[in-house]
Design a protein around this motif. Structure first.
Motif, PDB file in Angstrom:
ATOM      1  N   THR A  51      -5.695   4.107  -2.483  1.00 42.37           N
ATOM      2  CA  THR A  51      -4.737   4.589  -1.491  1.00 42.37           C
ATOM      3  C   THR A  51      -4.254   3.444  -0.615  1.00 42.37           C
ATOM      4  OG1 THR A  51      -5.736   6.790  -1.424  1.00 42.37           O
ATOM      5  CG2 THR A  51      -4.365   6.162   0.454  1.00 42.37           C
ATOM      6  N   SER A  52      -5.192   2.588  -0.194  1.00 36.87           N
ATOM      7  CA  SER A  52      -4.816   1.430   0.607  1.00 36.87           C
ATOM      8  C   SER A  52      -3.892   0.518  -0.183  1.00 36.87           C
ATOM      9  CB  SER A  52      -6.067   0.664   1.040  1.00 36.87           C
ATOM     10  OG  SER A  52      -5.721  -0.476   1.794  1.00 36.87           O
ATOM     11  N   PHE A  53      -4.218   0.287  -1.454  1.00 33.85           N
ATOM     12  CA  PHE A  53      -3.366  -0.545  -2.300  1.00 33.85           C
ATOM     13  C   PHE A  53      -1.974   0.066  -2.436  1.00 33.85           C
ATOM     14  CE2 PHE A  53      -1.527  -1.219  -6.510  1.00 33.85           C
ATOM     15  CZ  PHE A  53      -1.447  -2.594  -6.567  1.00 33.85           C
ATOM     16  N   LEU A  54      -1.909   1.355  -2.724  1.00 36.81           N
ATOM     17  CA  LEU A  54      -0.638   2.028  -2.971  1.00 36.81           C
ATOM     18  C   LEU A  54       0.242   2.026  -1.729  1.00 36.81           C
ATOM     19  CD1 LEU A  54       1.089   3.755  -4.923  1.00 36.81           C
ATOM     20  CD2 LEU A  54      -0.115   5.762  -4.060  1.00 36.81           C
ATOM     21  N   VAL A  55      -0.323   2.419  -0.598  1.00 36.21           N
ATOM     22  CA  VAL A  55       0.460   2.550   0.628  1.00 36.21           C
ATOM     23  C   VAL A  55       0.897   1.183   1.160  1.00 36.21           C
ATOM     24  CG1 VAL A  55       0.377   3.298   3.045  1.00 36.21           C
ATOM     25  CG2 VAL A  55      -0.570   4.758   1.255  1.00 36.21           C
ATOM     26  N   THR A  56      -0.037   0.229   1.222  1.00 35.44           N
ATOM     27  CA  THR A  56       0.323  -1.074   1.788  1.00 35.44           C
ATOM     28  C   THR A  56       1.278  -1.842   0.872  1.00 35.44           C
ATOM     29  OG1 THR A  56      -1.683  -2.105   0.860  1.00 35.44           O
ATOM     30  CG2 THR A  56      -1.809  -1.273   3.126  1.00 35.44           C
ATOM     31  N   THR A  57       1.121  -1.682  -0.446  1.00 34.89           N
ATOM     32  CA  THR A  57       2.047  -2.352  -1.371  1.00 34.89           C
ATOM     33  C   THR A  57       3.444  -1.774  -1.243  1.00 34.89           C
ATOM     34  OG1 THR A  57       0.272  -2.846  -2.943  1.00 34.89           O
ATOM     35  CG2 THR A  57       2.525  -2.894  -3.790  1.00 34.89           C
ATOM     36  N   ALA A  58       3.551  -0.453  -1.169  1.00 35.54           N
ATOM     37  CA  ALA A  58       4.863   0.181  -1.002  1.00 35.54           C
ATOM     38  C   ALA A  58       5.512  -0.254   0.305  1.00 35.54           C
ATOM     39  CB  ALA A  58       4.714   1.697  -1.047  1.00 35.54           C
ATOM     40  N   ALA A  59       4.717  -0.295   1.380  1.00 39.48           N
ATOM     41  CA  ALA A  59       5.253  -0.718   2.679  1.00 39.48           C
ATOM     42  C   ALA A  59       5.699  -2.170   2.639  1.00 39.48           C
ATOM     43  CB  ALA A  59       4.192  -0.513   3.766  1.00 39.48           C
ATOM     44  N   TYR A  60       4.934  -3.004   1.924  1.00 40.32           N
ATOM     45  CA  TYR A  60       5.287  -4.429   1.826  1.00 40.32           C
ATOM     46  C   TYR A  60       6.613  -4.616   1.103  1.00 40.32           C
ATOM     47  CZ  TYR A  60       4.708  -9.437   0.971  1.00 40.32           C
ATOM     48  OH  TYR A  60       4.878 -10.780   0.934  1.00 40.32           O
ATOM     49  N   LEU A  61       6.777  -3.923  -0.006  1.00 42.60           N
ATOM     50  CA  LEU A  61       7.983  -4.082  -0.808  1.00 42.60           C
ATOM     51  C   LEU A  61       9.224  -3.528  -0.125  1.00 42.60           C
ATOM     52  CD1 LEU A  61       6.582  -3.192  -4.358  1.00 42.60           C
ATOM     53  CD2 LEU A  61       7.230  -5.449  -3.521  1.00 42.60           C
ATOM     54  N   VAL A  62       9.048  -2.417   0.601  1.00 41.31           N
ATOM     55  CA  VAL A  62      10.204  -1.724   1.183  1.00 41.31           C
ATOM     56  C   VAL A  62      10.537  -2.226   2.584  1.00 41.31           C
ATOM     57  CG1 VAL A  62      11.096   0.534   1.900  1.00 41.31           C
ATOM     58  CG2 VAL A  62       9.777   0.331  -0.213  1.00 41.31           C
TER      59      VAL A  62
ATOM     60  N   ALA B  98     -10.066  -4.322   3.314  1.00 38.39           N
ATOM     61  CA  ALA B  98      -9.736  -5.117   4.499  1.00 38.39           C
ATOM     62  C   ALA B  98      -9.767  -6.611   4.205  1.00 38.39           C
ATOM     63  CB  ALA B  98     -10.714  -4.788   5.636  1.00 38.39           C
ATOM     64  N   MET B  99     -10.706  -7.037   3.375  1.00 38.48           N
ATOM     65  CA  MET B  99     -10.890  -8.469   3.147  1.00 38.48           C
ATOM     66  C   MET B  99      -9.946  -9.041   2.086  1.00 38.48           C
ATOM     67  SD  MET B  99     -14.999  -9.228   3.426  1.00 38.48           S
ATOM     68  CE  MET B  99     -15.600  -7.844   2.457  1.00 38.48           C
ATOM     69  N   LEU B 100      -9.576  -8.224   1.110  1.00 34.73           N
ATOM     70  CA  LEU B 100      -8.817  -8.746  -0.031  1.00 34.73           C
ATOM     71  C   LEU B 100      -7.342  -8.393   0.086  1.00 34.73           C
ATOM     72  CD1 LEU B 100     -11.328  -7.824  -2.872  1.00 34.73           C
ATOM     73  CD2 LEU B 100     -11.019 -10.050  -1.762  1.00 34.73           C
ATOM     74  N   ALA B 101      -6.492  -9.418   0.134  1.00 37.95           N
ATOM     75  CA  ALA B 101      -5.042  -9.232   0.207  1.00 37.95           C
ATOM     76  C   ALA B 101      -4.389  -9.780  -1.054  1.00 37.95           C
ATOM     77  CB  ALA B 101      -4.477  -9.928   1.443  1.00 37.95           C
ATOM     78  N   ASN B 102      -3.224  -9.252  -1.371  1.00 39.42           N
ATOM     79  CA  ASN B 102      -2.508  -9.644  -2.593  1.00 39.42           C
ATOM     80  C   ASN B 102      -1.751 -10.959  -2.348  1.00 39.42           C
ATOM     81  OD1 ASN B 102      -1.104  -9.733  -5.015  1.00 39.42           O
ATOM     82  ND2 ASN B 102      -0.685  -7.545  -5.018  1.00 39.42           N
ATOM     83  N   LEU B 103      -2.510 -12.047  -2.242  1.00 38.47           N
ATOM     84  CA  LEU B 103      -1.924 -13.346  -1.913  1.00 38.47           C
ATOM     85  C   LEU B 103      -1.195 -13.970  -3.093  1.00 38.47           C
ATOM     86  CD1 LEU B 103      -4.919 -14.946   0.064  1.00 38.47           C
ATOM     87  CD2 LEU B 103      -3.128 -13.420   0.909  1.00 38.47           C
TER      88      LEU B 103
ATOM     89  N   PRO C 197      -0.279  -7.041   1.374  1.00 42.62           N
ATOM     90  CA  PRO C 197      -0.960  -5.750   1.202  1.00 42.62           C
ATOM     91  C   PRO C 197      -2.330  -5.909   0.558  1.00 42.62           C
ATOM     92  CG  PRO C 197       0.689  -6.050  -0.502  1.00 42.62           C
ATOM     93  CD  PRO C 197       0.860  -7.197   0.457  1.00 42.62           C
ATOM     94  N   THR C 198      -3.058  -4.810   0.509  1.00 43.70           N
ATOM     95  CA  THR C 198      -4.377  -4.802  -0.119  1.00 43.70           C
ATOM     96  C   THR C 198      -4.292  -5.264  -1.569  1.00 43.70           C
ATOM     97  OG1 THR C 198      -5.180  -3.017   1.299  1.00 43.70           O
ATOM     98  CG2 THR C 198      -6.305  -3.316  -0.792  1.00 43.70           C
ATOM     99  N   ALA C 199      -5.276  -6.047  -1.985  1.00 43.74           N
ATOM    100  CA  ALA C 199      -5.254  -6.642  -3.323  1.00 43.74           C
ATOM    101  C   ALA C 199      -5.755  -5.678  -4.388  1.00 43.74           C
ATOM    102  CB  ALA C 199      -6.100  -7.909  -3.339  1.00 43.74           C
ATOM    103  N   ILE C 200      -5.351  -5.966  -5.612  1.00 41.11           N
ATOM    104  CA  ILE C 200      -5.820  -5.211  -6.769  1.00 41.11           C
ATOM    105  C   ILE C 200      -7.339  -5.303  -6.881  1.00 41.11           C
ATOM    106  CG2 ILE C 200      -5.643  -5.060  -9.287  1.00 41.11           C
ATOM    107  CD1 ILE C 200      -2.940  -6.692  -8.858  1.00 41.11           C
TER     108      ILE C 200
END
Length: 318
Positions: free
Chosen positions: A296-307, A104-109, A275-278
Motif C-alpha cells: 500500500t505504501s509503495f502503491l500510494v507513494t509511487t502514484a503520488a510521486y508520478l502525478v 520508511a527506510m527504503l526509497a525508490n532511489l 516513494p517507497t521502494a520495491i
C-alpha cells in the motif's frame, strides 16, 4: 530531447508495464504464489548480485565522492529513526512494525529518483543517484533484512527461547539475501586492483538492468491488492508525511548547509522525497511481515510521486 523521451519511455516499459503484467497474472491465475516467490529470489540473489558486481567494478574511486555514502546512509537511517520514534514503535503487531520500518527506510532511489535526476541534470544527476542508491542496497542487507528477521522472530514469540546467539547472527546475515554484498565486494576489489572491466560487459549490464526491472516489478504487481490498499490507507498517512514533507524539508536544510555543488545538492533533495521502494515489499514477503502495508505504501507513494511530486520538482529545480 530524444534521450529524455527515451528515459521517460523506460519508466513506462520497465516500471509500469511489468507492474500491470504482474497484477494481471494474479487476477487470471497464470502463475502461483510459489512461482512469484521464486522470481523475487531470482531477482535478489542473481540479478541484483551481478548488477552490483558490474557497477562497483567501474565505480569512480575519487575522494570527492566520499560525501555520497554518507547521504546514502542518511537517506535510510534518518527516516527509519524518525519513523520508529514517532510512529512505528506504537504498532503493537511486530509484523506491522517491521513492514512499516522497511517502507520508511527504503526509497525508490535508483529507478524513479534516477529518472527524475537524469531528466533535470543529465548524466551527472543520474550518476549521483546510482552511487547513493548503491549504499541503500548495502543497508538493505546490513540493517533492513536483519531488522525484518528480528520482527519475524518476535511476532512468532521466539525471543524467549534458549538458543545460540551465534545462530541468531548467522540467520540474520549469512543467508542468500546478502549475496549482493558479495557482488559489491568482488566488484570493488577488481576496481581497486586496477582490473579493467571488459567492454563486452557493458551491453550485458544494460540488458540486465531491464531484466532486473521486470523481475523486480512483476512480482510486486502480483502482490498488489487494491482492496488491501483501501484498508491500509489510514495506516500509511504518517509514511506519506514522512516521505513527502518531513524528509524534503530536513534534507534541504542539511544539503544547503554542507553541499556546495548545486547539482549534487538538488539531486540529494530529489532523492529525499522518492516513494517507497520495491525492496520494502520484497523484505516483507521474504520475512513474512505485513505485505499489504508495504505494498500500500509503495502503491500510494509511487502514484503520488508520478502525478504530483515529480511535476513539482521538475518546475522547481529545472
Amino acid at each position: 530531447m530524444a534521450a529524455t523521451t527515451l528515459r521517460l519511455l523506460f519508466v513506462v516499459t520497465d516500471l509500469i508495464a511489468p507492474l500491470i503484467v504482474g497484477y494481471l497474472f494474479k487476477k487470471r491465475h497464470l502463475i502461483t504464489q510459489r512461482t512469484n516467490d521464486r522470481l523475487i529470489k531470482f531477482n535478489l540473489w542473481i540479478i541484483t548480485t551481478i548488477l552490483m558486481l558490474l557497477s562497483f567494478w567501474v565505480l569512480p574511486l575519487t575522494w570527492h565522492l566520499l560525501l555520497l555514502p554518507l547521504f546514502g546512509v542518511y537517506l535510510v537511517l534518518f527516516p527509519g529513526g524518525v519513523g520508529y520514534l514517532l510512529f512505528a514503535r506504537r504498532l503493537p503487531n511486530y509484523l506491522d512494525r517491521g513492514s512499516y520500518m522497511a517502507s520508511a527506510m527504503l526509497a525508490n532511489l535508483g529507478t524513479l529518483g534516477g529518472v527524475c535526476a537524469f531528466i533535470l541534470y543529465n548524466e551527472e544527476g543520474f550518476a549521483y543517484t546510482q552511487l547513493i542508491g548503491a549504499f541503500q542496497n548495502l543497508l538493505l542487507c546490513l540493517v533492513v533484512f536483519p531488522y525484518a528477521h528480528v520482527c519475524q522472530m518476535k511476532a512468532a514469540g521466539r525471543t524467549e527461547e534458549h538458543h545460540s546467539r551465534l545462530k541468531d547472527l548467522r540467520d540474520m546475515f549469512l543467508t542468500p539475501n546478502q549475496l549482493c554484498l558479495v557482488g559489491m565486494l568482488i566488484g570493488f576489489l577488481l576496481n581497486a586492483g586496477g582490473v579493467d572491466r571488459p567492454e563486452s560487459l557493458g551491453p550485458v549490464f544494460q540488458s540486465l538492468v531491464h531484466i532486473g526491472a521486470w523481475s523486480a516489478m512483476l512480482p510486486v504487481g502480483y502482490l498488489l491488492s487494491f482492496g488491501a490498499a483501501k484498508r491500509n490507507l489510514g495506516r500509511i498517512k504518517s509514511l506519506t508525511f514522512l516521505r513527502f514533507v518531513f524528509m524534503p524539508i530536513a534534507t534541504y536544510v542539511l544539503a544547503k548547509a554542507i553541499v556546495p555543488n548545486p547539482v549534487l545538492r538538488h539531486t540529494i533533495i530529489i532523492l529525499s522525497c522518492c516513494p517507497t521502494a520495491i525492496n520494502a515489499i520484497f523484505a516483507a514477503r521474504l520475512y513474512k511481515l505485513n505485505v499489504d502495508l508495504a505494498s500500500t505504501s509503495f502503491l500510494v507513494t509511487t502514484a503520488a510521486y508520478l502525478v504530483v511530486i515529480f511535476p513539482v520538482l521538475f518546475f522547481l529545480m529545472k
